[in-house]
Structure formats: C-alpha cells, structure tokens
Design a protein around this motif. Structure first.
Motif, short mmCIF file in Angstrom:
data_model
loop_
_atom_site.label_atom_id
_atom_site.label_comp_id
_atom_site.label_asym_id
_atom_site.label_seq_id
_atom_site.Cartn_x
_atom_site.Cartn_y
_atom_site.Cartn_z
N ASP A 153 5.53 -10.15 2.99
CA ASP A 153 6.16 -9.97 1.68
C ASP A 153 6.17 -11.30 0.94
OD1 ASP A 153 6.88 -7.21 1.84
OD2 ASP A 153 8.51 -7.76 3.20
N ASP A 199 3.08 0.50 10.40
CA ASP A 199 3.44 -0.88 10.68
C ASP A 199 2.47 -1.53 11.65
OD1 ASP A 199 6.97 -0.16 10.59
OD2 ASP A 199 5.60 -0.81 9.02
N GLY A 228 6.66 -10.21 7.78
CA GLY A 228 6.77 -8.96 7.03
C GLY A 228 5.72 -8.79 5.97
#
Length: 252
Positions: free
Chosen positions: A167, A3, A165
């Motif tokens: 996404d 991450d 994120g």
C-alpha cells in the motif's frame, strides 16, 4: 485478488472441489489460431487460460475471470488494445503484456503509457512469452530496508510505503499503483541512498533474463511521478541521477 502469491496458490483447490490452475491468464488476440496456440502453450505450463477475440469482449471477460495476467494484442476489433488496457487499469492490477506487430518504438511506448507492464513484438516464441510471464509473477517483494517505525513502513515526507501490504499513501490518502509501479517504488525505497541504473532496475523488477528497450523504466518512472504529483524538476520522491539512473528522494 487473492492474498497469496499467484504462483503459490494450490492447484488442487479446496477439499471436494475441482483442481484449478495456479495462475489465471486472459489471452486477448483477434487471430483465433494464434490465440489458441498461445492458450495451449500456457495451459501446458499450468496456467488457467481464458480467450477473447475482440476488445469489447475482453473487458467483460476480465471482469468475469479476474485474471492474474493479461496477454493483450494491440490491434483488436471493437476497440484496440490501448483502450482495453486503459479500461483494465480502472479495476484490475493484473500484469499486462502487450503484443504488437509494429516494431516502431512510439507504438510500444504509447502502449506502456496506459499501464502495460511489458511488451513483445510479433513474431515471438511462446517460450519467451512464458518466460516473461513467470519472471513477472516471481518479482521480488523487497521488505528488508530499515523501517521508520514498528509497522515496517517507509516514510519519505508525506509519502508512506507499506512493503508488506503493498500500500502507498500520499498526505494520508491512498495512491493506486499498478503492480509494476509499486515494484519499482519498493526497490527504490528499499535502499533510498543508492542510485540505480536502468539495468539494475530492470534486473530487480522485470528479471535478469528480460531483453528489450531499457527506456521501459523511464515510462514507468513517469507514471509514478504523475501519481505521486512529483514533477521531474521538483523530484521530491524520485530523483534523476544524471548519467546513472534514479534514486529515492527525501520527500522534502
């Protein structure tokens, strides 16, 4: 992929574990001496380096070491760099820099069309290669635009973007983008009413020190449009602004 941003990972490892480099680099080059030179230079710059000398081995090595970046020669035995890049893109979002001894633009654009993020034409300076890699790893992650809801998502009709994120969803289905494709979409969607020139997008995504053919942007915009089922004549999500460049569409 971890991450944390690759440049911010600890070089000391966990307590009691051996130190490790901040960024994993896979160098795929069939000229053994050149691979060693590139690898040695990257190691001096703090990269954790892995070498491969043919296309078939390169894919296996990439699965094994999960690299953050891949330096990939176009002309390889076993299978060429284009096919290696195609296969990498089925399981890895590593940044890919394609190396080619051919200066002809068609070869360059073909390389980019399979998911390469950048390219260098031989001969090149190892210092320039490192500068390109560092610029990619430090790409901005725009998150400051007004958001349509409390989660900070950006919505354009059926397209939803999560800048934090990283996404993207289209009609509630996830869309798989490379890092460069996402970075471009994030820049465009951050200020959706602004028409960006190619140079502005190069500066925002590849960095202000990047030098090369600015039509690199067009190739990645084409990738984005295909993945978003956004035909150029419809331009629901990415609009061409004649004489300027590109801006975000409304999704309608």
């Amino acid at each position: 992929m971890p991450d944390k941003d690759p440049l911010m990972r600890s070089a000391t490892g966990d307590a009691g574990s051996p130190a490790r480099a901040a960024v994993r680099a896979l160098v795929v080059e069939d000229e053994v001496e050149m691979a060693r030179v590139i690898g040695s230079y990257l190691e001096r710059e703090g990269f954790e380096v892995h070498l491969s000398h043919d296309g078939l081995d390169a894919v296996d090595r990439a699965r094994e070491v999960d690299p953050d970046i891949v330096v990939l020669d176009l002309g390889l035995p076993g299978q060429d760099g284009l096919e290696v890049c195609r296969q990498l893109r089925t399981f890895s979002d590593a940044y890919v820099v394609m190396l080619t001894a051919r200066s002809d633009e068609v070869d360059t654009l073909i390389g980019l069309s399979v998911g390469a993020d950048d390219y260098l034409t031989k001969p090149f300076s190892p210092r320039e290669l490192v500068a390109r890699l560092r610029a990619m790893l430090r790409r901005p992650r725009p998150i400051g635009a007004p958001a349509p809801d409390d989660a900070g998502f950006r919505a354009f009709g059926p397209l939803t973007i999560d800048p934090t994120g990283r996404d993207v969803w289209l009609d509630d289905e996830p869309v798989a983008l490379t890092r460069t494709e996402f970075d471009l979409l994030a820049v465009l969607s951050e200020r959706p009413r602004l028409a960006y020139s190619r140079r502005q997008l190069i500066d925002a995504v590849w960095g202000q020190t990047w030098v090369g053919d600015e039509h690199l942007v067009d190739v990645h915009i084409g990738h984005l449009r295909r993945k978003l089922a956004d035909e150029a004549n419809a331009s629901r999500f990415i609009r061409t602004v004649r004489g300027v460049g590109y801006r975000m569409g409304t999704g309608e």
